[in-house]
Design a protein around this motif. Structure first.
Motif, short mmCIF file in Angstrom:
data_model
loop_
_atom_site.label_atom_id
_atom_site.label_comp_id
_atom_site.label_asym_id
_atom_site.label_seq_id
_atom_site.Cartn_x
_atom_site.Cartn_y
_atom_site.Cartn_z
N THR A 1 0.82 -1.22 0.00
CA THR A 1 0.00 0.00 0.00
C THR A 1 0.85 1.27 0.00
O THR A 1 0.31 2.37 -0.04
CB THR A 1 -0.93 0.01 1.23
N GLN B 1 -2.01 -0.56 8.05
CA GLN B 1 -3.33 -0.13 8.51
C GLN B 1 -4.27 0.25 7.37
O GLN B 1 -5.47 0.43 7.60
CB GLN B 1 -3.18 1.08 9.45
N GLU C 1 16.36 0.71 5.63
CA GLU C 1 16.56 0.70 7.08
C GLU C 1 16.98 -0.68 7.57
O GLU C 1 17.71 -0.80 8.55
CB GLU C 1 15.29 1.16 7.80
N1 NAP Z 1 9.24 5.85 -2.11
C1 NAP Z 1 10.36 5.82 -2.77
O1 NAP Z 1 10.48 6.42 -3.84
C2 NAP Z 1 11.54 5.05 -2.23
C3 NAP Z 1 12.76 5.09 -2.94
C4 NAP Z 1 13.82 4.33 -2.47
C5 NAP Z 1 13.71 3.59 -1.31
N2 NAP Z 1 12.54 3.61 -0.62
C6 NAP Z 1 12.44 2.83 0.61
O2 NAP Z 1 11.36 1.92 0.47
C7 NAP Z 1 10.70 1.73 1.72
C8 NAP Z 1 9.23 2.08 1.54
O3 NAP Z 1 9.13 3.46 1.23
P1 NAP Z 1 7.75 4.11 0.76
O4 NAP Z 1 8.07 5.49 0.37
O5 NAP Z 1 7.07 3.19 -0.20
O6 NAP Z 1 6.96 4.13 2.16
P2 NAP Z 1 5.39 4.38 2.40
O7 NAP Z 1 4.77 4.99 1.21
O8 NAP Z 1 5.29 5.08 3.70
O9 NAP Z 1 4.82 2.88 2.54
C9 NAP Z 1 5.23 2.07 3.61
C10 NAP Z 1 4.60 0.71 3.53
O10 NAP Z 1 4.96 -0.02 4.71
C11 NAP Z 1 3.76 -0.37 5.44
N3 NAP Z 1 4.08 -0.27 6.87
C12 NAP Z 1 4.30 0.85 7.58
N4 NAP Z 1 4.57 0.54 8.86
C13 NAP Z 1 4.51 -0.81 8.97
C14 NAP Z 1 4.65 -1.72 10.05
N5 NAP Z 1 4.94 -1.32 11.31
N6 NAP Z 1 4.50 -3.04 9.80
C15 NAP Z 1 4.21 -3.47 8.53
N7 NAP Z 1 4.05 -2.65 7.47
C16 NAP Z 1 4.21 -1.33 7.68
C17 NAP Z 1 2.72 0.62 5.01
O11 NAP Z 1 1.39 0.12 5.23
P3 NAP Z 1 0.13 1.16 5.37
O12 NAP Z 1 0.03 1.84 4.03
O13 NAP Z 1 -1.01 0.28 5.65
O14 NAP Z 1 0.50 2.11 6.47
C18 NAP Z 1 3.05 0.74 3.51
O15 NAP Z 1 2.58 -0.38 2.81
C19 NAP Z 1 11.43 2.64 2.72
O16 NAP Z 1 12.39 1.89 3.40
C20 NAP Z 1 12.12 3.68 1.84
O17 NAP Z 1 13.29 4.19 2.41
C21 NAP Z 1 11.46 4.32 -1.06
#
Ligand code: NAP
Length: 398
Positions: A24, A51, A139
């Motif tokens: 999500t 969530q 992380e």
């Molecule tokens: N976004 C980017 O462009 C990007 C680029 C490079 C690396 N990253 C890395 O990729 C990872 C994800 O980034 P994102 O930007 O996609 O984050 P995000 O949009 O905040 O999404 C986080 C995901 O993790 C879930 N989540 C959050 N807390 C959790 C928990 N305690 N237990 C289980 N699931 C949990 C969330 O579920 P809900 O939606 O239900 O809260 C959501 O599916 C991070 O480590 C980030 O550093 C991201």
């Protein structure tokens, strides 16, 4: 060390089953967008949310995974009722055990896209199960890099970096280790690159998450604004590519067109370029060792204009110095840095502390932590818990 040459890759199934941990989120949704575009190449084995039950239900209806997991156990009954109510026939699970199941199920590729240290246990489980792991969750490498790499070596798991910088390095890293002089990580500089230091300290959450080039989740967007994101990526690169701290340089490149570079000992520098669209590096990991077509924007060099580079400003962005020091110190310092940063970013986003306090909280925790080695998952989790405790105390004391 993760290295790119793939002369004789292991045969892969015609239609790959993908588990998306964090489906999500921003990375999770981009992954599903690519799967949607190539239904003959991919099927979904598992989806997990924390969530966001509404979106999990929507995704389950569209992709019909074998397993749907809600991370927050208090939502388990609601998840069962909603998913069964819409005719979902797969397995439904919740909490840490459900996340682990999604990591070890019968997927070919596990996309590790949970944000923060919460992603460590399921990602490690996928690594130990010998999966191909498309690793977005930086992380977990910062918390337990040595353990993840050692377990991957032992299990035969394939780690494919999804972070655009590490994916870029992976694409241009060839030959013998001794031929690599240094890795050059590019950084956009984030939204506050040219702001006066005094104004940065007072920036609001809305200003901090408004990244100039990338659309990302809230936590990584704030990390980009403090440049802790580049600090975490420095540590990620050191573990993934087995490099020392001094062999990883950071250069600010505001256009985010060159995603990173490798400098070789003959003076050659190989760079990977592309539009700032995470679907490009994600596609590389989904199709690896092949490539798949994407609808992502193409670079138009005739109109691109100048590509510029500058040294990062450590006065403006102290998080970079903290991350370098944590990597040099090693042991529990990186997991404490990460945990303190997660707590401080959450406190900033909920309005409890100012933007300028994020790095101060992290620095206080690193100054006071007791040190020690990390040789097991328990050690990493204990250091994470210690960092969180110290950071909560530091936030409360502000
Ligand atoms: N976004 C980017 O462009 C990007 C680029 C490079 C690396 N990253 C890395 O990729 C990872 C994800 O980034 P994102 O930007 O996609 O984050 P995000 O949009 O905040 O999404 C986080 C995901 O993790 C879930 N989540 C959050 N807390 C959790 C928990 N305690 N237990 C289980 N699931 C949990 C969330 O579920 P809900 O939606 O239900 O809260 C959501 O599916 C991070 O480590 C980030 O550093 C991201």
């Amino acid at each position: 060390m993760v290295s790119a040459p793939v002369e004789n890759p292991a045969p892969t199934p015609d239609r790959r089953a993908i588990s998306v941990l964090g489906s999500t989120g921003s990375i999770g949704r981009s992954t599903l967008d690519l799967v949607r575009q190539a239904p003959d190449s991919f099927e979904i084995a598992a989806l997990t949310a924390f969530q966001n039950l509404d979106l999990l239900c929507e995704q389950a209806a569209e992709f019909r995974p074998k397993l749907a997991v809600i991370g927050d156990e208090t939502l388990f009954e609601a998840a069962k009722s909603r998913l069964r109510g819409q005719g979902f026939t797969g397995e439904i699970a919740a909490g840490p055990s459900g996340l682990l199941e999604a990591g070890v199920g019968d997927a070919h590729t596990v996309v590790a896209a949970i944000v923060g240290a919460a992603g460590l246990a399921p990602t490690l489980a996928a690594v130990e199960a010998g999966k191909t792991v498309a690793l977005a969750n930086k992380e977990c490498l910062v918390c337990a890099g040595d353990i993840l790499i050692e377990r991957a070596t032992r299990s035969g798991a394939t780690l494919l970096p999804t972070d655009s910088e590490h994916n870029a390095i992976f694409q241009v890293l060839y030959g013998r280790k001794q031929d690599v002089e240094k890795l050059i990580l590019t950084a956009s500089g984030g939204p506050f690159r040219n702001w006066p230091v005094a104004d940065i300290a007072k920036a609001t959450p809305a200003q901090a998450v408004a990244h100039p080039n990338w659309s990302m989740g809230a936590k990584i967007s704030v990390d980009s604004a403090t440049m802790m994101n580049k600090g975490l990526e420095l540590i990620e690169a050191a573990y993934l590519f087995d490099m020392t701290e001094s062999a990883v340089e950071i250069v600010v490149h505001p256009q985010s067109i060159i995603h990173s570079m490798v400098q070789y000992r003959d003076g050659s520098v190989l760079a990977q370029m592309g539009a700032p669209d995470m679907r490009i590096p994600i596609a590389y990991t989904l199709a690896w060792p092949d490539r798949m077509a994407t609808t992502s924007p193409r670079l138009d060099f005739a109109t691109l204009g100048a590509l510029t580079f500058e040294a990062p400003d450590l006065h403006r962005f102290p998080a970079l110095r903290l991350a370098r020091n944590a990597l040099k110190t090693g042991g529990t310092a990186p997991p404490v840095l990460n945990a303190a940063n997660e707590v401080a970013v959450a406190a900033f986003l909920d309005g409890s502390i100012a933007f300028g306090a994020i790095s101060r909280v992290v620095e206080t925790c690193l100054d006071n932590h007791s040190g020690g080695g990390v040789s097991s998952l328990d050690d990493a989790l204990a250091a994470d818990a210690d960092g969180r405790r110290r950071a909560l105390a530091a936030v409360a004391a502000l």
